[in-house]
Design a protein around this motif. Structure first.
Motif, PDB file in Angstrom:
ATOM      1  N   SER A 134      75.789  49.079  77.661  1.00 51.64           N
ATOM      2  CA  SER A 134      74.711  50.008  77.317  1.00 51.64           C
ATOM      3  C   SER A 134      73.647  49.324  76.472  1.00 51.64           C
ATOM      4  O   SER A 134      73.930  48.831  75.384  1.00 51.64           O
ATOM      5  CB  SER A 134      75.270  51.204  76.536  1.00 51.64           C
ATOM      6  N   ARG A 135      72.413  49.314  76.974  1.00 56.08           N
ATOM      7  CA  ARG A 135      71.301  48.751  76.200  1.00 56.08           C
ATOM      8  C   ARG A 135      70.965  49.623  75.001  1.00 56.08           C
ATOM      9  O   ARG A 135      70.341  49.153  74.055  1.00 56.08           O
ATOM     10  CB  ARG A 135      70.067  48.579  77.079  1.00 56.08           C
ATOM     11  N   THR A 136      71.341  50.896  75.047  1.00 54.55           N
ATOM     12  CA  THR A 136      71.122  51.763  73.893  1.00 54.55           C
ATOM     13  C   THR A 136      71.944  51.272  72.715  1.00 54.55           C
ATOM     14  O   THR A 136      71.442  51.136  71.608  1.00 54.55           O
ATOM     15  CB  THR A 136      71.497  53.234  74.218  1.00 54.55           C
ATOM     16  N   ILE A 137      73.215  50.973  72.955  1.00 53.23           N
ATOM     17  CA  ILE A 137      74.100  50.519  71.880  1.00 53.23           C
ATOM     18  C   ILE A 137      73.926  49.030  71.611  1.00 53.23           C
ATOM     19  O   ILE A 137      73.814  48.609  70.458  1.00 53.23           O
ATOM     20  CB  ILE A 137      75.574  50.818  72.226  1.00 53.23           C
ATOM     21  N   PHE A 138      73.911  48.243  72.672  1.00 47.79           N
ATOM     22  CA  PHE A 138      73.830  46.787  72.551  1.00 47.79           C
ATOM     23  C   PHE A 138      72.539  46.299  73.223  1.00 47.79           C
ATOM     24  O   PHE A 138      72.549  45.945  74.404  1.00 47.79           O
ATOM     25  CB  PHE A 138      75.037  46.127  73.215  1.00 47.79           C
ATOM     26  N   PRO A 139      71.417  46.310  72.483  1.00 42.94           N
ATOM     27  CA  PRO A 139      70.161  45.852  73.099  1.00 42.94           C
ATOM     28  C   PRO A 139      70.278  44.398  73.553  1.00 42.94           C
ATOM     29  O   PRO A 139      70.959  43.592  72.923  1.00 42.94           O
ATOM     30  CB  PRO A 139      69.130  46.008  71.985  1.00 42.94           C
ATOM     31  N   ASP A 140      69.617  44.092  74.674  1.00 41.38           N
ATOM     32  CA  ASP A 140      69.697  42.727  75.196  1.00 41.38           C
ATOM     33  C   ASP A 140      68.832  41.778  74.366  1.00 41.38           C
ATOM     34  O   ASP A 140      68.073  42.196  73.488  1.00 41.38           O
ATOM     35  CB  ASP A 140      69.339  42.686  76.679  1.00 41.38           C
ATOM     36  N   SER A 141      68.935  40.498  74.659  1.00 38.23           N
ATOM     37  CA  SER A 141      68.252  39.476  73.861  1.00 38.23           C
ATOM     38  C   SER A 141      66.735  39.631  73.884  1.00 38.23           C
ATOM     39  O   SER A 141      66.053  39.325  72.908  1.00 38.23           O
ATOM     40  CB  SER A 141      68.651  38.070  74.318  1.00 38.23           C
ATOM     41  N   GLU A 142      66.198  40.122  74.995  1.00 41.32           N
ATOM     42  CA  GLU A 142      64.744  40.327  75.094  1.00 41.32           C
ATOM     43  C   GLU A 142      64.283  41.404  74.106  1.00 41.32           C
ATOM     44  O   GLU A 142      63.268  41.248  73.431  1.00 41.32           O
ATOM     45  CB  GLU A 142      64.378  40.715  76.528  1.00 41.32           C
ATOM     46  N   ILE A 143      65.017  42.489  74.014  1.00 39.66           N
ATOM     47  CA  ILE A 143      64.690  43.560  73.068  1.00 39.66           C
ATOM     48  C   ILE A 143      64.827  43.049  71.635  1.00 39.66           C
ATOM     49  O   ILE A 143      63.969  43.293  70.783  1.00 39.66           O
ATOM     50  CB  ILE A 143      65.589  44.792  73.304  1.00 39.66           C
ATOM     51  N   ILE A 144      65.878  42.326  71.382  1.00 38.32           N
ATOM     52  CA  ILE A 144      66.101  41.792  70.033  1.00 38.32           C
ATOM     53  C   ILE A 144      64.992  40.820  69.656  1.00 38.32           C
ATOM     54  O   ILE A 144      64.476  40.852  68.537  1.00 38.32           O
ATOM     55  CB  ILE A 144      67.494  41.128  69.938  1.00 38.32           C
ATOM     56  N   LYS A 145      64.580  39.982  70.606  1.00 36.15           N
ATOM     57  CA  LYS A 145      63.524  39.001  70.341  1.00 36.15           C
ATOM     58  C   LYS A 145      62.212  39.684  69.961  1.00 36.15           C
ATOM     59  O   LYS A 145      61.457  39.189  69.137  1.00 36.15           O
ATOM     60  CB  LYS A 145      63.337  38.099  71.569  1.00 36.15           C
ATOM     61  N   GLN A 146      61.931  40.841  70.553  1.00 36.39           N
ATOM     62  CA  GLN A 146      60.695  41.561  70.263  1.00 36.39           C
ATOM     63  C   GLN A 146      60.783  42.386  68.980  1.00 36.39           C
ATOM     64  O   GLN A 146      59.772  42.878  68.502  1.00 36.39           O
ATOM     65  CB  GLN A 146      60.346  42.500  71.417  1.00 36.39           C
ATOM     66  N   GLY A 147      61.988  42.553  68.448  1.00 39.13           N
ATOM     67  CA  GLY A 147      62.170  43.394  67.270  1.00 39.13           C
ATOM     68  C   GLY A 147      61.959  42.639  65.978  1.00 39.13           C
ATOM     69  O   GLY A 147      61.679  41.445  65.952  1.00 39.13           O
ATOM     70  N   GLU A 148      62.101  43.397  64.909  1.00 37.05           N
ATOM     71  CA  GLU A 148      61.998  42.781  63.586  1.00 37.05           C
ATOM     72  C   GLU A 148      63.051  43.408  62.695  1.00 37.05           C
ATOM     73  O   GLU A 148      63.379  44.592  62.818  1.00 37.05           O
ATOM     74  CB  GLU A 148      60.568  42.911  63.052  1.00 37.05           C
ATOM     75  N   PHE A 149      63.596  42.587  61.829  1.00 36.56           N
ATOM     76  CA  PHE A 149      64.651  43.048  60.938  1.00 36.56           C
ATOM     77  C   PHE A 149      64.042  43.837  59.784  1.00 36.56           C
ATOM     78  O   PHE A 149      63.041  43.443  59.206  1.00 36.56           O
ATOM     79  CB  PHE A 149      65.448  41.853  60.401  1.00 36.56           C
TER      80      PHE A 149
END
Length: 146
Positions: free
Chosen positions: A109-124
């Motif tokens: 599930s990308r809702t629970i476990f976002p893929d690397s592309e989503i993580i790369k675009q995010g910010e902590f």
């Protein structure tokens, strides 16, 4: 503001489940649980990026029962327990053996476990320190319309 139904900092799934809102901010775990009740609810990561955070177990200095606190943390890190937490609450776990135990519907599930592309675009999401007072001031202005 005329189109804002509510500002909610607790559980944000009730308005989605009641059909009172058609778009809004919701945490991924809340979205997962809401979708379990209503499959029409979709969780979308903004194409511009998203904010990420980490929930942590900590033992404060001077804790009255550090031995018990360590036992609790060790319990929560047990793969079977971590797996159950993901299944019940819809939030990810960093415990890799727990992820391996999950049904593929959950582990993929990308809702629970976002893929690397989503993580790369995010910010902590970081601690803003004393600037929190400015954030709180403007949050109150937004919420009250003043």
């Amino acid at each position: 503001m005329p189109n804002v139904l509510l500002f909610n900092s607790d559980s944000s799934k009730p308005p989605f489940l009641a059909g009172e809102v058609s778009i809004g901010m919701i945490w991924n775990g809340e979205a997962w649980m809401a979708r379990e009740e209503n499959p029409a609810i979709q969780y979308v990561y903004p194409k511009e990026g998203t904010s990420f955070w980490v929930d942590s177990f900590v033992i404060p200095q001077g804790a009255r029962n550090p031995k018990g606190a360590h036992a609790f943390i060790n319990f929560m890190m047990n793969p079977e327990v971590a797996k159950t937490c993901v299944e019940e609450y819809g939030y990810p776990t960093p415990i890799k053996p727990a992820i391996a135990l999950l049904d593929s519907k959950i582990s993929s599930s990308r809702t629970i476990f976002p893929d690397s592309e989503i993580i790369k675009q995010g910010e902590f999401q970081n601690d803003v320190g004393q600037a929190i007072e400015i954030y709180q001031k403007y949050w109150e202005k937004l919420r009250t319309g003043k």
